[in-house]
Each structure stands twice: as C-alpha cells, then as structure tokens.
Design a protein around this motif. Structure first.
Motif, PDB file in Angstrom:
ATOM      1  N   ASP A   6      -2.617  28.585 -21.317  1.00 30.96           N
ATOM      2  CA  ASP A   6      -2.402  28.461 -22.753  1.00 30.96           C
ATOM      3  C   ASP A   6      -3.689  28.573 -23.560  1.00 30.96           C
ATOM      4  O   ASP A   6      -3.685  29.086 -24.679  1.00 30.96           O
ATOM      5  N   ILE A   7      -4.797  28.077 -23.013  1.00 31.31           N
ATOM      6  CA  ILE A   7      -6.009  27.948 -23.832  1.00 31.31           C
ATOM      7  C   ILE A   7      -7.108  28.959 -23.514  1.00 31.31           C
ATOM      8  O   ILE A   7      -8.140  28.942 -24.181  1.00 31.31           O
ATOM      9  N   THR A   8      -6.902  29.817 -22.518  1.00 27.64           N
ATOM     10  CA  THR A   8      -7.973  30.750 -22.149  1.00 27.64           C
ATOM     11  C   THR A   8      -7.574  32.201 -22.387  1.00 27.64           C
ATOM     12  O   THR A   8      -6.395  32.546 -22.436  1.00 27.64           O
ATOM     13  N   ALA A   9      -8.580  33.018 -22.489  1.00 29.75           N
ATOM     14  CA  ALA A   9      -8.362  34.460 -22.591  1.00 29.75           C
ATOM     15  C   ALA A   9      -7.949  34.997 -21.220  1.00 29.75           C
ATOM     16  O   ALA A   9      -8.366  34.446 -20.189  1.00 29.75           O
ATOM     17  N   PRO A  10      -7.153  36.059 -21.187  1.00 26.94           N
ATOM     18  CA  PRO A  10      -6.698  36.593 -19.896  1.00 26.94           C
ATOM     19  C   PRO A  10      -7.838  36.942 -18.928  1.00 26.94           C
ATOM     20  O   PRO A  10      -7.682  36.788 -17.721  1.00 26.94           O
ATOM     21  N   SER A  11      -8.970  37.348 -19.447  1.00 29.66           N
ATOM     22  CA  SER A  11     -10.080  37.707 -18.557  1.00 29.66           C
ATOM     23  C   SER A  11     -10.720  36.491 -17.890  1.00 29.66           C
ATOM     24  O   SER A  11     -11.326  36.606 -16.831  1.00 29.66           O
ATOM     25  N   GLU A  12     -10.569  35.309 -18.476  1.00 32.21           N
ATOM     26  CA  GLU A  12     -11.168  34.087 -17.934  1.00 32.21           C
ATOM     27  C   GLU A  12     -10.223  33.304 -17.019  1.00 32.21           C
ATOM     28  O   GLU A  12     -10.667  32.442 -16.274  1.00 32.21           O
ATOM     29  N   ARG A  13      -8.939  33.578 -17.073  1.00 25.25           N
ATOM     30  CA  ARG A  13      -7.946  32.790 -16.343  1.00 25.25           C
ATOM     31  C   ARG A  13      -8.166  32.742 -14.835  1.00 25.25           C
ATOM     32  O   ARG A  13      -8.110  31.665 -14.244  1.00 25.25           O
ATOM     33  N   PRO A  14      -8.392  33.869 -14.177  1.00 29.72           N
ATOM     34  CA  PRO A  14      -8.553  33.790 -12.711  1.00 29.72           C
ATOM     35  C   PRO A  14      -9.681  32.857 -12.284  1.00 29.72           C
ATOM     36  O   PRO A  14      -9.513  32.064 -11.359  1.00 29.72           O
ATOM     37  N   LYS A  15     -10.789  32.933 -12.969  1.00 34.51           N
ATOM     38  CA  LYS A  15     -11.923  32.079 -12.616  1.00 34.51           C
ATOM     39  C   LYS A  15     -11.582  30.606 -12.805  1.00 34.51           C
ATOM     40  O   LYS A  15     -11.811  29.782 -11.933  1.00 34.51           O
ATOM     41  N   LEU A  62       0.833  -1.202   0.000  1.00 35.63           N
ATOM     42  CA  LEU A  62       0.000   0.000   0.000  1.00 35.63           C
ATOM     43  C   LEU A  62       0.867   1.250   0.000  1.00 35.63           C
ATOM     44  O   LEU A  62       0.592   2.211  -0.727  1.00 35.63           O
ATOM     45  N   LEU A  63       1.942   1.228   0.762  1.00 35.56           N
ATOM     46  CA  LEU A  63       2.870   2.352   0.798  1.00 35.56           C
ATOM     47  C   LEU A  63       3.474   2.607  -0.585  1.00 35.56           C
ATOM     48  O   LEU A  63       3.560   3.745  -1.041  1.00 35.56           O
ATOM     49  N   GLY A  64       3.860   1.549  -1.268  1.00 31.71           N
ATOM     50  CA  GLY A  64       4.414   1.688  -2.617  1.00 31.71           C
ATOM     51  C   GLY A  64       3.392   2.241  -3.608  1.00 31.71           C
ATOM     52  O   GLY A  64       3.719   3.108  -4.421  1.00 31.71           O
ATOM     53  N   TRP A  65       2.179   1.729  -3.544  1.00 29.91           N
ATOM     54  CA  TRP A  65       1.141   2.219  -4.458  1.00 29.91           C
ATOM     55  C   TRP A  65       0.792   3.672  -4.179  1.00 29.91           C
ATOM     56  O   TRP A  65       0.566   4.450  -5.103  1.00 29.91           O
ATOM     57  N   ARG A  66       0.764   4.063  -2.904  1.00 28.44           N
ATOM     58  CA  ARG A  66       0.475   5.464  -2.573  1.00 28.44           C
ATOM     59  C   ARG A  66       1.613   6.380  -3.021  1.00 28.44           C
ATOM     60  O   ARG A  66       1.383   7.504  -3.429  1.00 28.44           O
ATOM     61  N   PHE A  67       2.856   5.892  -2.967  1.00 24.80           N
ATOM     62  CA  PHE A  67       3.973   6.670  -3.486  1.00 24.80           C
ATOM     63  C   PHE A  67       3.812   6.869  -4.992  1.00 24.80           C
ATOM     64  O   PHE A  67       3.965   7.985  -5.501  1.00 24.80           O
ATOM     65  N   LEU A  68       3.480   5.795  -5.699  1.00 25.26           N
ATOM     66  CA  LEU A  68       3.250   5.896  -7.144  1.00 25.26           C
ATOM     67  C   LEU A  68       2.108   6.860  -7.445  1.00 25.26           C
ATOM     68  O   LEU A  68       2.214   7.703  -8.341  1.00 25.26           O
ATOM     69  N   LEU A  69       1.035   6.747  -6.689  1.00 22.00           N
ATOM     70  CA  LEU A  69      -0.104   7.640  -6.883  1.00 22.00           C
ATOM     71  C   LEU A  69       0.296   9.095  -6.655  1.00 22.00           C
ATOM     72  O   LEU A  69      -0.063   9.978  -7.436  1.00 22.00           O
ATOM     73  N   GLY A  70       1.069   9.358  -5.629  1.00 18.21           N
ATOM     74  CA  GLY A  70       1.547  10.711  -5.372  1.00 18.21           C
ATOM     75  C   GLY A  70       2.450  11.222  -6.484  1.00 18.21           C
ATOM     76  O   GLY A  70       2.380  12.377  -6.883  1.00 18.21           O
ATOM     77  N   ALA A  71       3.276  10.330  -7.022  1.00 20.23           N
ATOM     78  CA  ALA A  71       4.193  10.722  -8.099  1.00 20.23           C
ATOM     79  C   ALA A  71       3.443  11.120  -9.367  1.00 20.23           C
ATOM     80  O   ALA A  71       3.936  11.929 -10.149  1.00 20.23           O
ATOM     81  N   PHE A  72       2.266  10.578  -9.576  1.00 19.32           N
ATOM     82  CA  PHE A  72       1.480  10.940 -10.748  1.00 19.32           C
ATOM     83  C   PHE A  72       0.444  12.021 -10.447  1.00 19.32           C
ATOM     84  O   PHE A  72      -0.353  12.365 -11.312  1.00 19.32           O
ATOM     85  N   SER A  73       0.457  12.543  -9.225  1.00 13.44           N
ATOM     86  CA  SER A  73      -0.541  13.540  -8.842  1.00 13.44           C
ATOM     87  C   SER A  73       0.005  14.963  -8.785  1.00 13.44           C
ATOM     88  O   SER A  73      -0.717  15.870  -8.394  1.00 13.44           O
ATOM     89  N   GLY A  74       1.232  15.168  -9.157  1.00  8.95           N
ATOM     90  CA  GLY A  74       1.826  16.499  -9.051  1.00  8.95           C
ATOM     91  C   GLY A  74       1.601  17.356 -10.283  1.00  8.95           C
ATOM     92  O   GLY A  74       2.530  17.949 -10.815  1.00  8.95           O
ATOM     93  N   THR A  75       0.378  17.447 -10.746  1.00  9.49           N
ATOM     94  CA  THR A  75       0.097  18.099 -12.026  1.00  9.49           C
ATOM     95  C   THR A  75      -0.502  19.496 -11.913  1.00  9.49           C
ATOM     96  O   THR A  75      -0.927  20.048 -12.923  1.00  9.49           O
ATOM     97  N   SER A  76      -0.537  20.070 -10.732  1.00  5.26           N
ATOM     98  CA  SER A  76      -1.203  21.367 -10.613  1.00  5.26           C
ATOM     99  C   SER A  76      -0.496  22.446 -11.449  1.00  5.26           C
ATOM    100  O   SER A  76      -1.167  23.278 -12.071  1.00  5.26           O
ATOM    101  N   ALA A  77       0.814  22.428 -11.499  1.00  5.36           N
ATOM    102  CA  ALA A  77       1.532  23.410 -12.318  1.00  5.36           C
ATOM    103  C   ALA A  77       1.239  23.202 -13.794  1.00  5.36           C
ATOM    104  O   ALA A  77       1.039  24.168 -14.550  1.00  5.36           O
ATOM    105  N   THR A  78       1.182  21.962 -14.222  1.00  5.11           N
ATOM    106  CA  THR A  78       0.879  21.658 -15.621  1.00  5.11           C
ATOM    107  C   THR A  78      -0.547  22.061 -15.969  1.00  5.11           C
ATOM    108  O   THR A  78      -0.802  22.634 -17.030  1.00  5.11           O
ATOM    109  N   ALA A  79      -1.480  21.771 -15.074  1.00  8.49           N
ATOM    110  CA  ALA A  79      -2.878  22.146 -15.316  1.00  8.49           C
ATOM    111  C   ALA A  79      -3.035  23.665 -15.385  1.00  8.49           C
ATOM    112  O   ALA A  79      -3.751  24.190 -16.242  1.00  8.49           O
ATOM    113  N   ASN A  80      -2.357  24.387 -14.490  1.00  9.04           N
ATOM    114  CA  ASN A  80      -2.412  25.858 -14.538  1.00  9.04           C
ATOM    115  C   ASN A  80      -1.816  26.394 -15.831  1.00  9.04           C
ATOM    116  O   ASN A  80      -2.351  27.318 -16.433  1.00  9.04           O
ATOM    117  N   ALA A  81      -0.708  25.810 -16.266  1.00  4.29           N
ATOM    118  CA  ALA A  81      -0.089  26.244 -17.516  1.00  4.29           C
ATOM    119  C   ALA A  81      -1.002  25.956 -18.705  1.00  4.29           C
ATOM    120  O   ALA A  81      -1.110  26.764 -19.636  1.00  4.29           O
TER     121      ALA A  81
END
Length: 116
Positions: free
Chosen positions: A101-110, A78-97
């Motif tokens: 990339d795809i929104t107008a500046p007025s829509e970004r904050p929302k 379980l510890l190993g699987w949770r480590f793997l899950l955490g390693a694939f969960s660090g996407t907040s910076a990518t999602a924000n980027a």
C-alpha cells in the motif's frame, strides 16, 4: 525477533516446569498452529479495519504474550501464553499488504524480502 530470543531458552524453561522433549514439541506446535489460524483472519480483518490497527493490536498482543510466557508458573500456563503469542503473530500477510500500500512498485520486492 521474538522467536530468536525465546527458542534458545525454551528447552530449559520447559524442563524447569516439569516438561520433557515431547512437551517442548507441543509448545512449538501450539504456537505454529495459532499463528497459521491467526493469519487466516488477520488478512481479511486488515482489509476491513485497516492495516495499521491490526498491526498495532498484534504488536500489543505479542508483548502481552511474551510477558506472560516469561512469568508462566506452570507448563499449562506457558502453553496458553504461547498459544496467545502465536495468535497475535500471524501478521505477515498484513505486513506485506501494508508495504504494498505504501511503496512504489519498484521498491516492493526489496522491502517485502525484509519481512520474509
């Protein structure tokens, strides 16, 4: 969403696998450390490889980590699987980027506030 589903049952799962309160803390800490470490390289990788591939690989890895966590026969597994899950969960910076990339500046904050 994944944490909202797993956090309530995790104490019972750890107890069933022979763990105690400190084991539960170790489990949550392992996930967090892996998530922070993954966030460091995922942002740079998304600049080189593209946002969408990183998000898709992350989603697939998270699914595998969730399934593995659900089927873990021992606390160590379980510890190993949770480590793997955490390693694939660090996407907040990518999602924000990606949103930037795809929104107008007025829509970004929302839209960025929806991610967190």
């Amino acid at each position: 969403l994944g944490s909202a589903l797993t956090v309530p049952v995790m104490p019972f799962l750890v107890e069933a696998l022979g763990g105690d309160a400190s084991s539960l803390g170790l489990l949550f800490s392992t996930f967090a450390v892996a998530q922070i470490g993954a966030g460091l390289w995922m942002g740079a990788a998304s600049d080189r490889l593209g946002r969408r591939p990183i998000l898709l690989v992350s989603l697939a890895g998270s699914a595998v980590g969730m399934l593995g966590s659900a089927q873990a026969p021992t606390f160590r597994a379980l510890l190993g699987w949770r480590f793997l899950l955490g390693a694939f969960s660090g996407t907040s910076a990518t999602a924000n980027a990606y949103i930037a990339d795809i929104t107008a500046p007025s829509e970004r904050p929302k839209l960025m506030s929806w991610i967190g």
